[in-house]
Scaffold this motif. Structure first.
Motif, short mmCIF file in Angstrom:
data_model
loop_
_atom_site.label_atom_id
_atom_site.label_comp_id
_atom_site.label_asym_id
_atom_site.label_seq_id
_atom_site.Cartn_x
_atom_site.Cartn_y
_atom_site.Cartn_z
N LEU A 1 -4.16 3.88 -63.73
CA LEU A 1 -2.83 3.95 -63.10
C LEU A 1 -2.05 2.64 -63.31
CD1 LEU A 1 -3.70 5.70 -59.70
CD2 LEU A 1 -2.17 6.62 -61.46
N ILE A 2 -2.76 1.51 -63.22
CA ILE A 2 -2.09 0.21 -63.41
C ILE A 2 -1.93 -0.12 -64.89
CG2 ILE A 2 -2.20 -2.29 -63.03
CD1 ILE A 2 -3.75 -1.76 -60.45
N HIS A 3 -3.04 -0.09 -65.62
CA HIS A 3 -3.07 -0.66 -66.97
C HIS A 3 -2.64 0.29 -68.08
CE1 HIS A 3 -6.20 -3.37 -64.99
NE2 HIS A 3 -5.12 -4.08 -65.19
N ILE B 1 -16.50 9.05 -64.55
CA ILE B 1 -15.25 8.41 -64.13
C ILE B 1 -15.10 8.54 -62.62
CG2 ILE B 1 -12.72 8.49 -64.28
CD1 ILE B 1 -13.11 9.46 -67.19
N GLY B 2 -14.89 7.41 -61.95
CA GLY B 2 -14.72 7.42 -60.49
C GLY B 2 -13.36 6.86 -60.13
N PRO B 3 -13.12 6.68 -58.84
CA PRO B 3 -11.80 6.20 -58.38
C PRO B 3 -11.37 4.87 -59.01
CG PRO B 3 -13.05 7.05 -56.53
CD PRO B 3 -13.99 7.05 -57.70
N TRP B 4 -12.30 3.91 -59.15
CA TRP B 4 -11.92 2.61 -59.71
C TRP B 4 -11.35 2.76 -61.13
CZ3 TRP B 4 -13.42 -0.12 -64.10
CH2 TRP B 4 -12.94 -1.44 -64.19
N THR B 5 -12.05 3.53 -61.96
CA THR B 5 -11.60 3.73 -63.35
C THR B 5 -10.22 4.37 -63.36
OG1 THR B 5 -13.92 4.01 -63.98
CG2 THR B 5 -12.29 4.70 -65.59
N ALA B 6 -10.03 5.36 -62.50
CA ALA B 6 -8.73 6.05 -62.41
C ALA B 6 -7.64 5.08 -61.95
CB ALA B 6 -8.84 7.23 -61.47
N VAL C 1 -3.50 -0.78 -55.29
CA VAL C 1 -4.37 -1.91 -54.94
C VAL C 1 -5.76 -1.30 -54.72
CG1 VAL C 1 -4.72 -3.91 -53.44
CG2 VAL C 1 -2.41 -2.98 -53.70
N SER C 2 -6.71 -1.67 -55.55
CA SER C 2 -8.01 -0.99 -55.56
C SER C 2 -9.06 -1.67 -54.68
CB SER C 2 -8.54 -0.92 -57.00
OG SER C 2 -9.84 -0.40 -57.03
N TRP C 3 -9.48 -0.95 -53.64
CA TRP C 3 -10.58 -1.41 -52.78
C TRP C 3 -11.86 -1.54 -53.60
CZ3 TRP C 3 -12.31 -3.62 -48.52
CH2 TRP C 3 -13.62 -3.36 -48.08
N GLY C 4 -12.02 -0.70 -54.59
CA GLY C 4 -13.24 -0.72 -55.41
C GLY C 4 -13.31 -1.86 -56.40
N ASP C 5 -12.24 -2.66 -56.50
CA ASP C 5 -12.24 -3.76 -57.45
C ASP C 5 -12.65 -5.06 -56.77
OD1 ASP C 5 -10.78 -4.31 -60.38
OD2 ASP C 5 -10.92 -6.06 -59.08
N SER D 1 -1.60 -6.82 -56.95
CA SER D 1 -2.92 -6.77 -57.61
C SER D 1 -2.99 -7.73 -58.78
CB SER D 1 -3.21 -5.35 -58.11
OG SER D 1 -3.39 -4.45 -57.04
N ILE D 2 -1.93 -7.78 -59.57
CA ILE D 2 -1.88 -8.67 -60.74
C ILE D 2 -2.07 -10.13 -60.30
CG2 ILE D 2 -0.32 -9.60 -62.52
CD1 ILE D 2 0.76 -6.63 -62.77
N TYR D 3 -1.43 -10.50 -59.19
CA TYR D 3 -1.58 -11.87 -58.67
C TYR D 3 -2.96 -12.08 -58.04
CZ TYR D 3 3.11 -13.35 -59.78
OH TYR D 3 4.24 -13.72 -60.47
#
Length: 205
Positions: free
Chosen positions: A146-148, A137-142, A156-160, A196-198
């Protein structure tokens, strides 16, 4: 088949109006699109497994794998997971690395070494640190958790990759630096999760 309980991310006029006034470019896109819904899985363990499944695969692939996993295992709980083998989990269509990660997570919880409920008492940064200390598990998964799941308002995820692509499409950018990303993220704050959703929606249009 036992299906996972879901809801939509909870936001309304307050967040929409704030973002429209903070960023007119995003605001115009939001007006054209109307309210965009985003699915949330309120159960912490189920949401974390869903985020692990979603690592580096398309939304369409996640949907297929997730349906298969529920068919095979029923409700996604630590007890259900540990009653199966990693091979069983893998046969839903994920890599053995992910299957082992999910199994390890379920075992850690079952052994009482991890209480996911404690995450609610932590800040976003602390949640990311705590979850990133777990295998696979890394930052993106975390951040997805947090959002979902936790419906934290300002993520807002830089990793996404899709969020970055959404930003680039929205602002007509050929590339996006971390500095530019951070500037936009600060403009969206304290409602970054709605932005982020948008941005996800924009990236797939």
């Amino acid at each position: 088949m036992n299906t996972v309980i879901t809801k939509n991310f909870d936001y309304g006029e307050k967040e929409i109006q704030y973002l429209k006034s903070a960023d007119p470019v995003l605001g115009r896109a939001m007006s054209q699109m109307g309210k965009v819904e985003r699915m949330v899985i309120p159960d912490l363990f189920t949401a974390l497994v869903h985020a692990i499944v979603g690592q580096l695969v398309s939304a369409k692939a996640v949907e297929t794998i997730w349906a298969r996993m529920q068919e095979k295992l029923g409700v996604i709980t630590p007890q259900r997971i540990v009653a199966h083998s990693a091979e069983d989990i893998q046969s839903s269509g994920i890599t053995m690395k992910k299957a082992a990660c999910i199994m390890n997570l379920a075992q850690t919880i079952e052994q009482g070494l991890l209480d996911l409920q404690e995450l609610y008492e932590l800040s976003d940064t602390q949640v990311i640190q705590k979850l990133s200390s777990l295998q696979g598990i890394g930052p993106w998964t975390a951040e997805m958790m947090l959002i979902h799941c936790m419906e934290r308002p300002d993520v807002v995820s830089w990793g996404d990759m899709a969020i970055r692509r959404g930003m680039m499409k929205l602002y007509n950018l050929g590339s996006l630096t971390k500095k530019q990303f951070e500037e936009y993220r600060q403009v969206y704050s304290p409602y970054g999760s709605v932005a982020s959703i948008y941005l996800w929606s924009i990236s797939f249009r």
